[in-house]
Design a protein around this motif. Sequence first.
Motif, PDB file in Angstrom:
ATOM      1  N   THR A 149      -4.140  -5.128   2.051  1.00  0.00           N
ATOM      2  CA  THR A 149      -2.932  -4.297   2.228  1.00  0.00           C
ATOM      3  C   THR A 149      -1.928  -4.900   3.217  1.00  0.00           C
ATOM      4  OG1 THR A 149      -4.149  -2.957   3.838  1.00  0.00           O
ATOM      5  CG2 THR A 149      -4.062  -2.128   1.572  1.00  0.00           C
ATOM      6  N   SER A 150      -2.350  -5.218   4.453  1.00  0.00           N
ATOM      7  CA  SER A 150      -1.459  -5.811   5.480  1.00  0.00           C
ATOM      8  C   SER A 150      -0.129  -5.079   5.598  1.00  0.00           C
ATOM      9  CB  SER A 150      -1.208  -7.298   5.182  1.00  0.00           C
ATOM     10  OG  SER A 150      -2.373  -8.048   5.409  1.00  0.00           O
ATOM     11  N   THR A 151      -0.205  -3.846   6.071  1.00  0.00           N
ATOM     12  CA  THR A 151       1.008  -3.014   6.118  1.00  0.00           C
ATOM     13  C   THR A 151       1.853  -3.215   7.382  1.00  0.00           C
ATOM     14  OG1 THR A 151      -0.214  -1.160   7.069  1.00  0.00           O
ATOM     15  CG2 THR A 151      -0.047  -1.234   4.657  1.00  0.00           C
ATOM     16  N   PHE A 152       1.369  -3.988   8.359  1.00  0.00           N
ATOM     17  CA  PHE A 152       2.168  -4.220   9.568  1.00  0.00           C
ATOM     18  C   PHE A 152       3.180  -5.351   9.364  1.00  0.00           C
ATOM     19  CE2 PHE A 152      -1.539  -2.685  12.525  1.00  0.00           C
ATOM     20  CZ  PHE A 152      -1.336  -1.380  12.093  1.00  0.00           C
ATOM     21  N   SER A 153       3.839  -5.340   8.220  1.00  0.00           N
ATOM     22  CA  SER A 153       4.840  -6.353   7.896  1.00  0.00           C
ATOM     23  C   SER A 153       5.955  -5.672   7.104  1.00  0.00           C
ATOM     24  CB  SER A 153       4.201  -7.465   7.043  1.00  0.00           C
ATOM     25  OG  SER A 153       5.177  -8.382   6.611  1.00  0.00           O
ATOM     26  N   GLN A 154       7.202  -6.127   7.298  1.00  0.00           N
ATOM     27  CA  GLN A 154       8.314  -5.516   6.559  1.00  0.00           C
ATOM     28  C   GLN A 154       8.139  -5.690   5.048  1.00  0.00           C
ATOM     29  OE1 GLN A 154      11.493  -7.558   8.785  1.00  0.00           O
ATOM     30  NE2 GLN A 154      12.328  -5.556   9.289  1.00  0.00           N
ATOM     31  N   TYR A 155       7.501  -6.787   4.648  1.00  0.00           N
ATOM     32  CA  TYR A 155       7.154  -6.992   3.237  1.00  0.00           C
ATOM     33  C   TYR A 155       5.705  -7.416   3.167  1.00  0.00           C
ATOM     34  CZ  TYR A 155      12.075  -6.717   1.904  1.00  0.00           C
ATOM     35  OH  TYR A 155      13.347  -6.269   1.691  1.00  0.00           O
ATOM     36  N   THR A 156       5.004  -6.948   2.132  1.00  0.00           N
ATOM     37  CA  THR A 156       3.621  -7.362   1.929  1.00  0.00           C
ATOM     38  C   THR A 156       3.395  -7.580   0.435  1.00  0.00           C
ATOM     39  OG1 THR A 156       1.297  -6.862   2.442  1.00  0.00           O
ATOM     40  CG2 THR A 156       2.657  -5.007   1.729  1.00  0.00           C
ATOM     41  N   VAL A 157       2.308  -8.287   0.113  1.00  0.00           N
ATOM     42  CA  VAL A 157       1.949  -8.514  -1.291  1.00  0.00           C
ATOM     43  C   VAL A 157       0.537  -7.970  -1.512  1.00  0.00           C
ATOM     44  CG1 VAL A 157       1.552 -10.241  -3.099  1.00  0.00           C
ATOM     45  CG2 VAL A 157       3.424 -10.555  -1.465  1.00  0.00           C
ATOM     46  N   VAL A 158       0.400  -7.154  -2.569  1.00  0.00           N
ATOM     47  CA  VAL A 158      -0.910  -6.567  -2.889  1.00  0.00           C
ATOM     48  C   VAL A 158      -1.221  -6.796  -4.368  1.00  0.00           C
ATOM     49  CG1 VAL A 158      -0.564  -4.772  -1.134  1.00  0.00           C
ATOM     50  CG2 VAL A 158      -0.106  -4.241  -3.520  1.00  0.00           C
ATOM     51  N   SER A 159      -2.497  -6.694  -4.698  1.00  0.00           N
ATOM     52  CA  SER A 159      -2.912  -6.767  -6.108  1.00  0.00           C
ATOM     53  C   SER A 159      -2.495  -5.483  -6.823  1.00  0.00           C
ATOM     54  CB  SER A 159      -4.434  -6.918  -6.161  1.00  0.00           C
ATOM     55  OG  SER A 159      -4.901  -6.599  -7.452  1.00  0.00           O
ATOM     56  N   ASP A 160      -2.253  -5.571  -8.128  1.00  0.00           N
ATOM     57  CA  ASP A 160      -1.849  -4.355  -8.856  1.00  0.00           C
ATOM     58  C   ASP A 160      -2.994  -3.356  -9.003  1.00  0.00           C
ATOM     59  OD1 ASP A 160      -3.338  -5.608 -10.839  1.00  0.00           O
ATOM     60  OD2 ASP A 160      -1.734  -5.680 -12.329  1.00  0.00           O
ATOM     61  N   THR A 161      -4.202  -3.730  -8.604  1.00  0.00           N
ATOM     62  CA  THR A 161      -5.313  -2.762  -8.578  1.00  0.00           C
ATOM     63  C   THR A 161      -5.358  -2.032  -7.235  1.00  0.00           C
ATOM     64  OG1 THR A 161      -6.807  -4.477  -7.769  1.00  0.00           O
ATOM     65  CG2 THR A 161      -6.782  -4.104 -10.147  1.00  0.00           C
ATOM     66  N   ASN A 162      -4.515  -2.456  -6.298  1.00  0.00           N
ATOM     67  CA  ASN A 162      -4.554  -1.935  -4.927  1.00  0.00           C
ATOM     68  C   ASN A 162      -3.272  -1.183  -4.551  1.00  0.00           C
ATOM     69  OD1 ASN A 162      -6.527  -4.252  -4.991  1.00  0.00           O
ATOM     70  ND2 ASN A 162      -6.906  -3.527  -2.913  1.00  0.00           N
ATOM     71  N   LEU A 163      -2.712  -0.457  -5.521  1.00  0.00           N
ATOM     72  CA  LEU A 163      -1.590   0.396  -5.126  1.00  0.00           C
ATOM     73  C   LEU A 163      -1.454   1.578  -6.059  1.00  0.00           C
ATOM     74  CD1 LEU A 163       1.932  -1.173  -5.825  1.00  0.00           C
ATOM     75  CD2 LEU A 163      -0.059  -1.526  -7.228  1.00  0.00           C
ATOM     76  N   ALA A 164      -0.980   2.689  -5.488  1.00  0.00           N
ATOM     77  CA  ALA A 164      -0.766   3.912  -6.250  1.00  0.00           C
ATOM     78  C   ALA A 164       0.722   4.191  -6.311  1.00  0.00           C
ATOM     79  CB  ALA A 164      -1.492   5.076  -5.581  1.00  0.00           C
ATOM     80  N   LYS A 165       1.250   4.358  -7.519  1.00  0.00           N
ATOM     81  CA  LYS A 165       2.656   4.744  -7.680  1.00  0.00           C
ATOM     82  C   LYS A 165       2.758   6.251  -7.431  1.00  0.00           C
ATOM     83  CE  LYS A 165       6.310   5.182 -11.178  1.00  0.00           C
ATOM     84  NZ  LYS A 165       6.688   6.466 -10.599  1.00  0.00           N
ATOM     85  N   ILE A 166       3.740   6.651  -6.608  1.00  0.00           N
ATOM     86  CA  ILE A 166       3.859   8.064  -6.225  1.00  0.00           C
ATOM     87  C   ILE A 166       5.253   8.606  -6.568  1.00  0.00           C
ATOM     88  CG2 ILE A 166       2.101   7.883  -4.412  1.00  0.00           C
ATOM     89  CD1 ILE A 166       4.430   7.735  -2.363  1.00  0.00           C
TER      90      ILE A 166
END
Length: 380
Positions: A149-166
């Motif tokens: 996840t690495s959310t302490f960055s203005q931009y990050t890159v994640v796998s499409d299995t690792n995110l939920a569209k809300i």
Amino acid sequence: MGTKGKVIKCKAAIAWEANKPLCIEEVEVAPPKAHEVRIQMIATALCHTDAHVLHPEFTEAFFPVILGHEGAGIVESVGPGVTNCKPGDKVIPLYMPQCKKCKFCLSPLTNFCAKLSQSKSPVVQQELMEDKTSRFTCKGKPIYHFMGTSTFSQYTVVSDTNLAKIDDDANLERVCLLGCGFSTGYGAAINTAKVTPGSTCAIFGLGGVGLSALMCCKVAGAARIIAVDINSEKFAKAKALGATDCLNPRELQKPVQEVIIEMTGGGVDFALDCAGGSEAMKAALDCTTVGWGSCTLIGVAVGDKGLTITPIELIMGRTINGTSFGGYKGIDSIPKLVTDYKNKKFNLDALVTHTLPLDKINEAFDLMHQGKSIRTVLTF
């Protein structure tokens, strides 16, 4: 967007080594590859797990690393093959992947996914993308990802299995808590412990996870909720959220489990340990009633010595179980929780005690270590 396919330069908080403050640095974030998504982070909260990695006794950590795993943002661009989101969508990165193909994802019994190794904690996995490289560079050096996840960055890159569209109208400065703390506690009570109406519950540890578990016990109709913490300053908020009794083990004349057994005439139906450490785990198990008492382990302490139990404790009808991310399958469940929050089914605002800019991240860690915050939300 004009940034698609290009490297983005932005700010991130990097942990260069253990036991040292994080440094705000300029990083380069590479474009997403196949089945990857680049996200502009809008808000991220701090969790004790982020601090664990910096603890000198935690020996499995990778450095340098961009921490953070409880966040929310907006899709900037997607790599080839991504079908579950598009640029402009609001999303929550997930440290528990959901591939929807493995035997675990196909089973209703668990939220585990075979993309994770069964032999290691999720905390020390997904430190690189699937091609075993990083999308982050700083000062010419590759920087490790954290929990995918690495959310302490203005931009990050994640796998499409690792995110939920809300939902498009979700308040990201609140629903970021669904990325870990709230979901972990609330789900532990509803999915794992399965707290029942009229029951008695004990909750050990009143941080973000413990208070979320407490909220769920209240919603589930528990008749009595005993809140336990070594910091009595947490009790006012616990009572406001539904605790009927509050106990500080350091202010009692005998072990807290004995006090709870006396108070309840034999022990609680459900105990949830949101603190971790062998003492809290033992107290949580001991304070459950024989016959049907259930003890759910959620918290993990650094350098933990584990839990010693005798067969008789379980032969007498107690059960012990554990949960990660509240048992929620992220892609399926997190969007529903976002909608529930919008419909005022639960109060995330009660958990957010501080809001700070990313630059003040070290201050946020201090507030957490001093027990002054429940959740600090960092904005970009």
